[in-house]
Structures are given as structure tokens and as C-alpha cells.
Design a protein around this motif. Structure first.
Motif, PDB file in Angstrom:
ATOM      1  N   HIS A 199      38.672  53.571  48.076  1.00  0.00           N
ATOM      2  CA  HIS A 199      37.928  52.447  47.487  1.00  0.00           C
ATOM      3  C   HIS A 199      36.491  52.851  47.181  1.00  0.00           C
ATOM      4  N   ARG A 206      43.195  52.452  46.215  1.00  0.00           N
ATOM      5  CA  ARG A 206      42.708  52.804  44.874  1.00  0.00           C
ATOM      6  C   ARG A 206      43.766  52.398  43.860  1.00  0.00           C
ATOM      7  N   GLY A 223      39.556  49.192  43.064  1.00  0.00           N
ATOM      8  CA  GLY A 223      40.125  49.338  44.389  1.00  0.00           C
ATOM      9  C   GLY A 223      39.872  48.129  45.258  1.00  0.00           C
ATOM     10  N   GLY A 274      38.948  47.228  49.464  1.00  0.00           N
ATOM     11  CA  GLY A 274      38.542  47.823  50.719  1.00  0.00           C
ATOM     12  C   GLY A 274      37.805  46.841  51.602  1.00  0.00           C
TER      13      GLY A 274
END
Length: 679
Positions: free
Chosen positions: A364, A377, A391, A393
Motif C-alpha cells: 500500500h 496493492r 491500494g 492499508g
């Protein structure tokens, strides 16, 4: 022809005497000598209702105060103006449609938002100042009689009342609005972003604290614990270096005075190793391999029969056939993995799919920090113009979804926590260009200029919505506010005063343009269920065009001398000439006709008859719409004869009176000498 009969002369004298007596009775008071001694005399109307008591009153006072009467006419020529903490209301001393001042006039009352606040008691007019709270107020006026009867309210002027310390309070309100709508939400967003940025920097800092050096306790040697292999020279022969990752020792070295030498395990130590717990790394893997070859292959525990072509396949490895707490390093390829954990390395979808999804420690990309961290990702199918892929995260106390970054440096991301979320777009320099923030009670959308100032703002709460646009210098240019009760659209000048406004309420609406002071209307259009009117004070004079249940009215103060009012339904109408028929026994000499022009009835034509002497002769009966409110008379001059009278009465009868001193006979009479107003 005269007669000498004595009886006729006596009858004539008696008639003359009776006429004189009748005239005397009409002019002599019927109550010439009377008085009320310590009493009051009640006066009743035709329905038997008490209207006034003349003389002594029930409370011991004396006078003739009315207790009942007709509804007084509505006031006209009214104005209201808002100021700091006060409303200035005025009345010009005139009444609607030119009505006369009622004899029982008491006052013109001033109402603010439907409540009586003051009264103007001078029948010639005047003004009063009414204390009022700040805001938009509706000012109306009504006439009050001495009997306590009021007319319908009129005017309904919208004024804006500023707080008493108008400029300071206005500035304070603007600052508070700016604080609540712009500054505090931006500060919350910035704090959240700063916390996210700080957490990322702490993570990076922790990742960079690679080496921990421990003093040997005075022995002259040092022991280093690091995630890396030896890089620096030792301080003395005998120094130790351990490579430790996630709490596991992956290698050991010893400084021999000139270089770091790997420490190997002897066969005696390897003989006791549990192979299920071995981790492949460096020289240790070679030693383990030698051990496995010696113990397994050399002892014929795995033979050629055991490794036949195709005999070890994925079907031969059952789901529970390979058991491990940790599979570390490299990559993992396969359809199913159960039990334990997978640390480090890479999870990803197949390469032949349109786009990929990958899970890794650096999958990410965080746009606000410009660094990569653990997460998911997302590799788009079209990868052109991407400097960093989208992404998902972890971030602070929530999660972040990034749209990635293009090659120009622009990016966008969404941050969400359990009780709030926001979406931001960033310019290439990292500054915020737009922002949407939401929590359980309010949603805010904001666009931001390159210098950091807010250009527009939309805020929606549980019971209201507001929209605001600002100029480049920070001043508010326009606002829209909506609530369950009303809606406002306002434009503001650069000095902060309101220039125009559109207001919609539950029962009325208006659109107006304000004077430079921002408090009083220069022009206004207003509509309610009772009235619609247009108002302007352009050129210094005040003018109204009003439509209500009573007509279409023009009201103006131009030219001075107070207010003047006109009913366009009367002054602007023209019916044209309309013929009418005459009564039996009347001969038309010239066609008779009527015309209603501006509320005035005109007649034309002439008639002939053998008019009755000393009596009225009916000429025609006119339609009800043409009849006057009282009897109207005019002379009908006839050459060489005494004056005759024409009359139109409230029943619509047009008739001629021939005086008793006129000899008999017939002749023509012009009806055009009489005219009257309708109603």
C-alpha cells in the motif's frame, strides 16, 4: 287655467299652509329643551346591539365612548425600516383606497411577526421605534377603533434587524460560521492526517533502528543484534553479531580481528536438531542438507522406489500432510493453504488476469507520506500514467483506500474509522484540492484553492443544509440555507452586506434587492395567500403595485404630499357605450346609452314625455353594476322653462322631476347632464 271657485282657492290656501308647516317641522329641533341628570343614555343599532352610552358611564366617568361599531378601514402609506436592535415604523395618516378617517379612530397598531408592539395615535400620522431582536422580521399595520375593533393587517414589510452592536456582532457571526463550517472541519482533517503521517514516520523510524549494540559487561567485547548481516568492523577480537528477524536468529558471526567469520554448528549439535523446526538460511542449510543426506539417503530410508516418476504429486500431498506453524520467505503458489501463518513474501492473483491484487508488507502506497507500507496493492488493467498503484492499508485508528498517484504527482484517498470518514484529492505539491467529510450528524463538502483558502462549502445536517461560496480574498459571495421551515438564497457584496435575497417560507415567498446598507429593500417582490405586490424605492420615491381581494392597486409617494392610491380595476377600465331602453310612456329622441370609464358612469341621449307636474317621472332603470351608493341629482336646464331635476337613485331608477310652477306639456330632455361614481 285659473279658477275663481272659492272652494278651490280655499283648498289651495290649505295646501300652502300644510307645506309651510312641514318645512317648519323639518327645521325645528324635536328635543329643544331636555337634559340628562346624573344618568347615561344608551344608544342601540338597528339590530338592538348597544353601540354607545352618552353621559354617565358605569365606572362613574362621563363621556360617550363607543362600545361597538363598523370595522375601520385599513391604513395606507406605511413604511418600516430595520436598524440596530430596533424597527422604525411610520404611517402617513391616510387609509386604503382613499377611505375617510373613522370618527371612532383610536390608533394605527404596529405588529412585528403578528404581535402588537406599538401604536401611532395621532390621526395625522407619525412614527414609532419598536425594540426587536436581530433577524428578518415581518412588520404589518392595522387600524384600531375606540370600540376595540381592528381592521385586517396590511403592509407585511420584511425588514432585517441587526444586533445592537451590529458590525461587531455581524463580524462575530461570520467568524463563528467560518469557524464551525470551515476552520474546525479542516483542523480535524489536518489533525487526522498529521496523526496518520506521524504514525507512518514512527513505523519508518522503527524500521530504521536496525542495530542494537550491547556492552559485554567490561570484558572489552560488544554483541550486536541487527536485522542485517554484519556491515561495520568490530571493536575487538571476539565481538559477536546476531542477525535477528521477528525474534528469530537467522545467523551468527564472530570478529576475528580483521573480518566477520560465520559461526557454524558441529555435527554433535546438528544430530539433535528437530528438522520440523529448521529454517533455511545461509551455511546452516548446507549443514542440514548434509545431515539429511547422511541419515536418510545413506541409510536407505528414501530409495529409488520411493521417488518414482510421477509418484509424488499434488494428489499425494493431503491437506494435512504438510503441517507448519510458519512458512517464511519467498512466495507461496497453490490453491489451498491451511493452518499456521504466512509471514513476509507475497500473495498475489494470477498474472494472466486483467489486473492484479497483491498482499505484501509494502503493497500500500500512502499519498500523504509518500511511503509504502503493509496492505493490499491493486494493479489496474490500464497501468499507464501511474507512479504508484492504488491500494488499501491500515492508517491510525482506521483504514485508508488510496487511488494511487499519477505521474504528475496528483492523488486521492479515502480514510474511514468507525464513526467518521473523509475523501480527499491532493495536488501534485501535496496540498488538498477538495474534501468530503462525513460523521453521524453532518456531512461537509469543500473545495480548496491552491493558497489553502476555501472556495466553496456545502454542509448538510439532520435538519438543515447550507451552501457557501467565497471569493479569493476570503469574503463570502453567496449562501443558500434550507431548513424544514424556510429556505434562503443570499448574495453578498465585498463589504459583507446582503445585496439580494430570495426567501421561501411556509406561507409566503419573496425576492428582493437591498440598499447599500444591506438592511432595507431597494426593490421587492412578495407573494402570500392574501396579497402579491411589487415594491421599489428607486429614485427616492416609494411605489407599490399590489393585487389583493379588493382590486389591483397603485400606491405612490412620488411628488410629496403623502401617499396616493389608485384602484386599476376602476381607473383603468372603459366599458364603451352601451345602449339602454327607456320606460313605458317615454319616447326616444336620441338613443340613450351608458359608459363606465374609470369607475365614473356617463350617460348620453335625449328623451321626450308629457312630464308630470310637481312629481317624478321614471325614464329608465339601469343595471345593478351601475348604481350609486347614494342618490345623485343634477339639473336638466330647458330653454325658457323652470329648472328640472334629473336623479339616479340607489335602486338604479333614472327619473325627472318637473317643478309645480311649470305648465303642462311635453318636450325633450338631455340625460347627459348627470354622472356619478359606481359603488
Amino acid at each position: 287655467m285659473a279658477s275663481n271657485d272659492p272652494s278651490l282657492r280655499r283648498l289651495a290656501r290649505q295646501l300652502t299652509s300644510m307645506q309651510k308647516d312641514i318645512r317648519d317641522l323639518q327645521t325645528v329641533p324635536q328635543l329643544a329643551h331636555s337634559s340628562l341628570d346624573d344618568h347615561g343614555m344608551p344608544v342601540y343599532d338597528a339590530d338592538g346591539n348597544l353601540t354607545v352610552t352618552i353621559g354617565k358611564q358605569a365606572d362613574g366617568t362621563w363621556g360617550a365612548p363607543p362600545v361597538k361599531g363598523p370595522v375601520p378601514p385599513q391604513p395606507a402609506g406605511v413604511e418600516a425600516e430595520g436598524d440596530a436592535g430596533v424597527i422604525r415604523a411610520s404611517w402617513q395618516g391616510v387609509f386604503w383606497a382613499g377611505a375617510a378617517k373613522p370618527m371612532d379612530f383610536e390608533a394605527v397598531e404596529v405588529l412585528v411577526d403578528g404581535t402588537v408592539y406599538a401604536g401611532i395615535h395621532d390621526p395625522q400620522g407619525g412614527s414609532v421605534s419598536v425594540p426587536a431582536l436581530g433577524g428578518v422580521r415581518t412588520v404589518s399595520f392595522r387600524t384600531l377603533s375606540q370600540a376595540g375593533i381592528v381592521s385586517a393587517a396590511m403592509g407585511h414589510v420584511q425588514v432585517t434587524v441587526e444586533p445592537r452592536v451590529s458590525e461587531q456582532m455581524q463580524e462575530l457571526h461570520e467568524n463563528l460560521d467560518e469557524l464551525n463550517d470551515v476552520t474546525l472541519p479542516e483542523l480535524r482533517d489536518d489533525l487526522a492526517g498529521s496523526a496518520e503521517d506521524l504514525q507512518g514516520k514512527l513505523d519508518n523510524l522503527n524500521a530504521r533502528v536496525d542495530d542494537l549494540i550491547v556492552d559485554g559487561g567490561g570484558s572489552g567485547n560488544f554483541t550486536t543484534y541487527s536485522i542485517n548481516e554484519p556491515s561495520d568492523v568490530g571493536t575487538g577480537e571476539g565481538d559477536q553479531w546476531f542477525r535477528v528477524v521477528n525474534g528469530e536468529v537467522l545467523g551468527q558471526w564472530r570478529w576475528d580481528g580483521s573480518a566477520w567469520q560465520a559461526v557454524t554448528l558441529t555435527d554433535a549439535i546438528i544430530a539433535g536438531i528437530d528438522l520440523s523446526k529448521l529454517v533455511s538460511n545461509g551455511n546452516l542449510s548446507e549443514i542440514v542438507a548434509n545431515k539429511m543426506f547422511t541419515d536418510l539417503f545413506a541409510a536407505n530410508k528414501i530409495t529409488s522406489q520411493e521417488i518414482a516418476a510421477g509418484s509424488i504429486t499434488t494428489e499425494k500431498i493431503a491437506a494435512e500432510g504438510i503441517v507448519a506453524d510458519v512458512i517464511q520467505g519467498g512466495s507461496f503458489v497453490g490453491e489451498t493453504f491451511e493452518g499456521g501463518s504466512f509471514t513476509g513474501g507475497l500473495f498475489k492473483t494470477s498474472d494472466d488476469l486483467p489486473g492484479q491484487v497483491e498482499i505484501a508488507d509494502d503493497a500500500h502506497f500512502y499519498p500523504t507520506q509518500g511511503v509504502a507500507g503493509p496492505g493490499i496493492r491493486i494493479v489496474p488493467e490500464d497501468q499507464r500514467d501511474f507512479a504508484a498503484f492504488p491500494g488499501i492499508g491500515p492508517a491510525g485508528d482506521g483504514a485508508e483506500l488510496s487511488g494511487g498517484m499519477n505521474t504528475s504527482g496528483e492523488s486521492a484517498y479515502v480514510f474511514a474509522r468507525p464513526n467518521s470518514a473523509y475523501l480527499r484529492t491532493l495536488r501534485a505539491d501535496g496540498s488538498i484540492s477538495s474534501n468530503i467529510q462525513a460523521n453521524p450528524d453532518v456531512v461537509v463538502l469543500r473545495t480548496v484553492r491552491a493558497d489553502g483558502s476555501t472556495s466553496s462549502n456545502i454542509q448538510a445536517s439532520l435538519d438543515a443544509v447550507s451552501l457557501r461560496t467565497a471569493r479569493s480574498d476570503g469574503t463570502i459571495s453567496s449562501t443558500i440555507q434550507a431548513s424544514p421551515a424556510s429556505a434562503f438564497l443570499r448574495n453578498r457584496r465585498t463589504d459583507g452586506t446582503v445585496s439580494s435575497q430570495l426567501r421561501a417560507g411556509g406561507e409566503d415567498s419573496e425576492v428582493g434587492v437591498f440598499k447599500p446598507n444591506g438592511s432595507n429593500y431597494a426593490s421587492l417582490l412578495r407573494a402570500s395567500s392574501d396579497e402579491a405586490y411589487m415594491f421599489t424605492s428607486a429614485g427616492g420615491a416609494t411605489r407599490y403595485l399590489s393585487v389583493d381581494a379588493n382590486g389591483i392597486w397603485v400606491k405612490t409617494s412620488a411628488g410629496g404630499g403623502g401617499w396616493r392610491e389608485y384602484n386599476l380595476e376602476e381607473t383603468a377600465q372603459d366599458s364603451g357605450w352601451n345602449n339602454f331602453s327607456v320606460s313605458s310612456g317615454i319616447t326616444l329622441v336620441q338613443q340613450t346609452a351608458w359608459r363606465n370609464k374609470g369607475g365614473i358612469i356617463w350617460l348620453a341621449g335625449s328623451v321626450r314625455a308629457d312630464w308630470a307636474v310637481g312629481a317624478w317621472t321614471s325614464i329608465a332603470t339601469l343595471p345593478a353594476a351601475l348604481r350609486p351608493s347614494r342618490n345623485i341629482r343634477a339639473t336638466a336646464p330647458i330653454d325658457g322653462r323652470p329648472t328640472h331635476l334629473l336623479e339616479i337613485n340607489t335602486a338604479g331608477a333614472l327619473r325627472l322631476y318637473r317643478p309645480p310652477n311649470d305648465a303642462g306639456g311635453g318636450w325633450a330632455v338631455q340625460v347627459s347632464t348627470i354622472m356619478w361614481p359606481t359603488g
